[in-house]
Design a protein around this motif. Structure first.
Motif, mmCIF file in Angstrom:
data_model
loop_
_atom_site.group_PDB
_atom_site.id
_atom_site.type_symbol
_atom_site.label_atom_id
_atom_site.label_comp_id
_atom_site.label_asym_id
_atom_site.label_seq_id
_atom_site.Cartn_x
_atom_site.Cartn_y
_atom_site.Cartn_z
ATOM 1 N N SER A 67 0.792 -1.218 -0.059
ATOM 2 C CA SER A 67 0.014 -0.016 -0.118
ATOM 3 C C SER A 67 0.927 1.332 0.105
ATOM 4 O O SER A 67 2.129 1.397 0.474
ATOM 5 C CB SER A 67 -0.703 0.154 1.328
ATOM 6 O OG SER A 67 -0.299 -0.362 2.381
ATOM 7 N N PHE B 101 1.626 5.495 0.910
ATOM 8 C CA PHE B 101 1.505 6.310 2.135
ATOM 9 C C PHE B 101 0.067 6.950 2.389
ATOM 10 O O PHE B 101 -0.188 7.435 3.607
ATOM 11 C CB PHE B 101 2.863 7.281 2.322
ATOM 12 C CG PHE B 101 2.470 8.511 1.279
ATOM 13 C CD1 PHE B 101 1.910 9.608 1.942
ATOM 14 C CD2 PHE B 101 2.803 8.801 0.195
ATOM 15 C CE1 PHE B 101 1.559 10.705 1.371
ATOM 16 C CE2 PHE B 101 2.914 9.898 -0.814
ATOM 17 C CZ PHE B 101 2.174 10.932 -0.123
ATOM 18 N N LYS C 105 3.019 -5.448 2.939
ATOM 19 C CA LYS C 105 4.010 -4.440 3.234
ATOM 20 C C LYS C 105 3.637 -2.870 3.130
ATOM 21 O O LYS C 105 3.095 -2.592 2.147
ATOM 22 C CB LYS C 105 5.019 -4.613 2.221
ATOM 23 C CG LYS C 105 6.392 -4.065 2.490
ATOM 24 C CD LYS C 105 7.161 -3.532 1.253
ATOM 25 C CE LYS C 105 6.979 -2.047 1.047
ATOM 26 N NZ LYS C 105 6.930 -1.046 2.331
ATOM 27 N N ALA D 171 3.704 1.301 3.501
ATOM 28 C CA ALA D 171 4.645 2.196 2.671
ATOM 29 C C ALA D 171 5.671 2.427 3.911
ATOM 30 O O ALA D 171 5.404 2.355 5.046
ATOM 31 C CB ALA D 171 3.928 3.362 2.437
ATOM 32 N N PHE E 137 -1.197 -4.255 -5.431
ATOM 33 C CA PHE E 137 -0.275 -2.976 -5.268
ATOM 34 C C PHE E 137 -0.794 -1.572 -5.567
ATOM 35 O O PHE E 137 -1.597 -1.648 -6.662
ATOM 36 C CB PHE E 137 0.983 -3.255 -6.058
ATOM 37 C CG PHE E 137 1.925 -1.935 -6.294
ATOM 38 C CD1 PHE E 137 2.622 -1.863 -5.299
ATOM 39 C CD2 PHE E 137 1.697 -0.885 -7.032
ATOM 40 C CE1 PHE E 137 3.692 -0.618 -5.409
ATOM 41 C CE2 PHE E 137 2.521 0.101 -7.117
ATOM 42 C CZ PHE E 137 3.424 0.574 -6.181
ATOM 43 N N GLY F 285 0.113 2.294 -5.686
ATOM 44 C CA GLY F 285 1.346 3.257 -5.499
ATOM 45 C C GLY F 285 1.966 3.728 -6.911
ATOM 46 O O GLY F 285 0.874 3.910 -7.649
ATOM 47 N N SER F 286 2.895 4.221 -7.119
ATOM 48 C CA SER F 286 3.319 4.965 -8.340
ATOM 49 C C SER F 286 3.491 3.991 -9.478
ATOM 50 O O SER F 286 3.790 2.917 -9.315
ATOM 51 C CB SER F 286 4.627 5.543 -8.038
ATOM 52 O OG SER F 286 5.769 4.528 -7.775
ATOM 53 N N LEU G 17 -2.471 2.731 -9.831
ATOM 54 C CA LEU G 17 -1.251 3.621 -9.881
ATOM 55 C C LEU G 17 -1.761 5.071 -9.844
ATOM 56 O O LEU G 17 -2.679 5.668 -9.544
ATOM 57 C CB LEU G 17 -0.358 3.103 -11.347
ATOM 58 C CG LEU G 17 -0.294 1.539 -11.087
ATOM 59 C CD1 LEU G 17 0.417 1.218 -12.367
ATOM 60 C CD2 LEU G 17 0.639 1.144 -10.073
ATOM 61 N N GLY G 18 -0.825 6.010 -10.489
ATOM 62 C CA GLY G 18 -1.070 7.359 -10.603
ATOM 63 C C GLY G 18 -2.210 7.794 -11.533
ATOM 64 O O GLY G 18 -2.793 6.874 -12.238
ATOM 65 N N CYS H 83 -4.706 9.959 -5.356
ATOM 66 C CA CYS H 83 -4.440 9.544 -6.849
ATOM 67 C C CYS H 83 -5.676 10.126 -7.659
ATOM 68 O O CYS H 83 -5.497 10.433 -8.782
ATOM 69 C CB CYS H 83 -4.551 8.073 -6.730
ATOM 70 S SG CYS H 83 -6.004 7.397 -6.213
ATOM 71 N N GLU I 156 2.202 13.715 -12.875
ATOM 72 C CA GLU I 156 1.298 14.157 -11.455
ATOM 73 C C GLU I 156 2.269 14.682 -10.480
ATOM 74 O O GLU I 156 3.122 14.094 -10.158
ATOM 75 C CB GLU I 156 1.074 12.350 -11.279
ATOM 76 C CG GLU I 156 0.415 12.199 -9.912
ATOM 77 C CD GLU I 156 0.096 10.913 -9.475
ATOM 78 O OE1 GLU I 156 1.247 10.186 -9.417
ATOM 79 O OE2 GLU I 156 -0.959 10.454 -9.016
ATOM 80 N N ARG J 263 -12.838 8.383 -5.571
ATOM 81 C CA ARG J 263 -12.813 6.847 -5.411
ATOM 82 C C ARG J 263 -14.112 6.177 -4.995
ATOM 83 O O ARG J 263 -14.635 5.239 -5.117
ATOM 84 C CB ARG J 263 -11.757 6.225 -4.568
ATOM 85 C CG ARG J 263 -11.411 4.843 -4.806
ATOM 86 C CD ARG J 263 -10.357 4.305 -3.723
ATOM 87 N NE ARG J 263 -10.338 2.897 -3.832
ATOM 88 C CZ ARG J 263 -9.183 2.238 -4.098
ATOM 89 N NH1 ARG J 263 -8.208 2.923 -4.468
ATOM 90 N NH2 ARG J 263 -9.227 0.908 -4.002
ATOM 91 N N PHE K 123 -13.487 0.284 -9.313
ATOM 92 C CA PHE K 123 -12.518 1.476 -9.494
ATOM 93 C C PHE K 123 -11.559 0.975 -10.501
ATOM 94 O O PHE K 123 -10.982 -0.026 -10.283
ATOM 95 C CB PHE K 123 -12.162 1.742 -7.998
ATOM 96 C CG PHE K 123 -10.942 2.851 -8.082
ATOM 97 C CD1 PHE K 123 -11.279 3.943 -8.240
ATOM 98 C CD2 PHE K 123 -9.578 2.402 -7.660
ATOM 99 C CE1 PHE K 123 -10.463 5.031 -8.144
ATOM 100 C CE2 PHE K 123 -8.734 3.625 -7.543
ATOM 101 C CZ PHE K 123 -9.265 4.745 -7.777
#
Ligand code: NAD
Length: 398
Positions: free
Chosen positions: A75, A77, A101, A103, A151, A153-154, A174-175, A207, A300, A360, A367
């Motif tokens: 995930s 942050f 895991k 951030a 996942f 994140g970026s 993602l972004g 995001c 972004e 979201r 989503f």
């Protein structure tokens, strides 16, 4: 989680710089997400799981949904509890085990959540692993015991995960570069309010934040002063003082926003307000006349920086949305709902919001991110399905 509200809220506030209101909102939304996931999982269990018998030519097929096995949840942050739980809970509920895991900025909270489960779940069902993604990420993703990965994140890290994951069973969120396209006859005060809350809440570290304003010259001339007035009224400072614009998660994040501002200025962008950075505190910045040669056009910022992109007509606005490297969401503002719906059908992003900021929630909706914004569908129901597979046993009778 309900029993540990105060600790969780405090950890969110201190680890990732959210106000008490935002941290509380994130926790409440997460608890609601978990409750709804349980409800939807029961429906899936009633409807699909359990042998489905077809007797054709003496063959009896039992096809059922089963857990995939060991899932990895990684995930980001910015919603440290919500985006973690929206992966972990569906996987556990459908019978998988999880390696989580969090951030790096969010690891204290991740460890706390791990601790909460010790007395609730059998050993090994839920495992929290902390450490820098750059140091331990590859080991987790390529470990041969892992069956699937979820996942958020970026884009850069998401693409790397897709490349190296042996099973290729990966969901990526993602972004984004969600545009707000403003049509004629919009209520510009309402639009400006959506731009402030959509583009600048949690200092733009979302995001689905509105990441560009796209409109014609006439509308931009009228809208810009309304937006600037509202931006300049925002309280900037510490989340502990309930400021609206708060420091970004790291100084490096603020520096990156600074490079986007400098690049835009050097290429003719006109700063309407902001352009002030103190360590990791970035003052909300609006830049007008942003053009295709500027990084800000399609990158972004993940900070409180919004470009205004002026177009000759709405076909050009749609072309920009559709040619973006990202394809998470878009929002369309205007009066005529039929016209807006027709335009929404032409926009190639995961979803399009009519007369509202991109967002979201509600979490029960699918989503979706396309192009560099993701791979696979999330949302409560799709997340449940994505952690299971169909398995068949065929019994042959003489
Ligand atoms: P990030 O990619 O830097 O980190 C995300 C997670 O990946 C962290 O847990 C990090 O430790 C881990 N990681 C880093 N390197 C890794 C590696 N090599 N292997 C495995 N894991 C690794 O992203 P971030 O800064 O935490 O979050 C911001 C980004 O997330 C933005 O781009 C934002 O748009 C995106 N985001 C997307 C959504 C969505 O639903 N589409 C939601 C929130 C955030």
């Amino acid at each position: 989680m309900n029993e540990n509200r105060d600790e969780i809220i405090e950890l969110i506030m201190y680890e990732v710089g959210k106000t008490k209101k935002d941290a509380t909102g994130e926790l409440d939304r997460t608890i609601e997400y978990i409750d709804q996931t349980f409800e939807e999982a029961k429906k899936i269990a009633e409807n699909i799981i359990g042998p489905d018998v077809h007797g054709i030519k003496n063959k009896f097929g039992h096809f059922m949904r089963v857990a995939k096995g060991v899932g990895v949840s990684i995930s980001p942050f910015n919603y440290p509890i919500n985006l973690a739980m929206s992966k972990i809970i569906p996987a556990l509920v459908m019978g998988n085990t999880v390696v989580y895991k969090p951030a790096t900025n969010g690891s204290l909270l991740g460890a706390f959540v791990g601790q909460l489960t010790i007395d609730i779940l059998p050993n090994g069902v839920f495992n929290t692993v902390t450490g820098r993604g750059s140091e331990i990420g590859d080991e987790i993703i390529t470990n041969k015991e892992i069956d699937f990965v979820s996942f958020t994140g970026s884009t850069r890290i998401g693409q790397r995960i897709l490349e190296i994951c042996p099973s290729k069973d990966v969901v990526l969120e993602l972004g984004g570069k969600d545009p707000a396209i403003i049509l004629d006859n919009s209520d510009l005060n309402f639009v400006a309010d959506n731009i402030i809350s959509g583009g600048l809440s949690y200092s733009g570290q979302r995001c689905t934040a509105i990441k560009s304003i796209i409109t014609t010259n006439e509308i931009a001339d009228e809208l810009a002063p309304i937006v600037i007035k509202k931006v300049e009224d925002l309280k900037v400072g510490s989340p502990l003082d309930d400021a609206f614009i708060t420091p970004l998660v790291t100084e490096a994040a603020a520096k990156y926003v600074g490079t986007l501002i400098e690049d835009a200025k050097a290429k003719g962008g006109k700063v309407l307000t902001g352009d002030r950075i103190e360590r990791n505190l970035v003052y909300p910045t609006i830049i007008d006349n942003v053009t295709r040669d500027m990084e800000l056009f399609d990158e972004e910022p993940f900070g409180p920086l919004i470009p205004i992109i002026r177009v000759k007509d709405f076909d050009e606005a749609i072309e920009i949305a559709n040619n973006s490297q990202y394809g998470l969401q878009a929002s369309l503002f205007g009066k005529d709902e039929d016209e807006l719906y027709k335009l929404a059908m032409k926009i190639n992003t995961g979803s399009v919001n009519i007369n509202s900021r991109s967002q979201r929630s509600p979490d029960i909706f699918p989503f979706i991110g396309i192009r560099n914004s993701g791979f696979g569908v999330q949302g409560i129901i799709d997340a449940l399905y994505s952690t299971t597979r169909v398995k068949g046993i065929v019994v042959n009778k003489k």
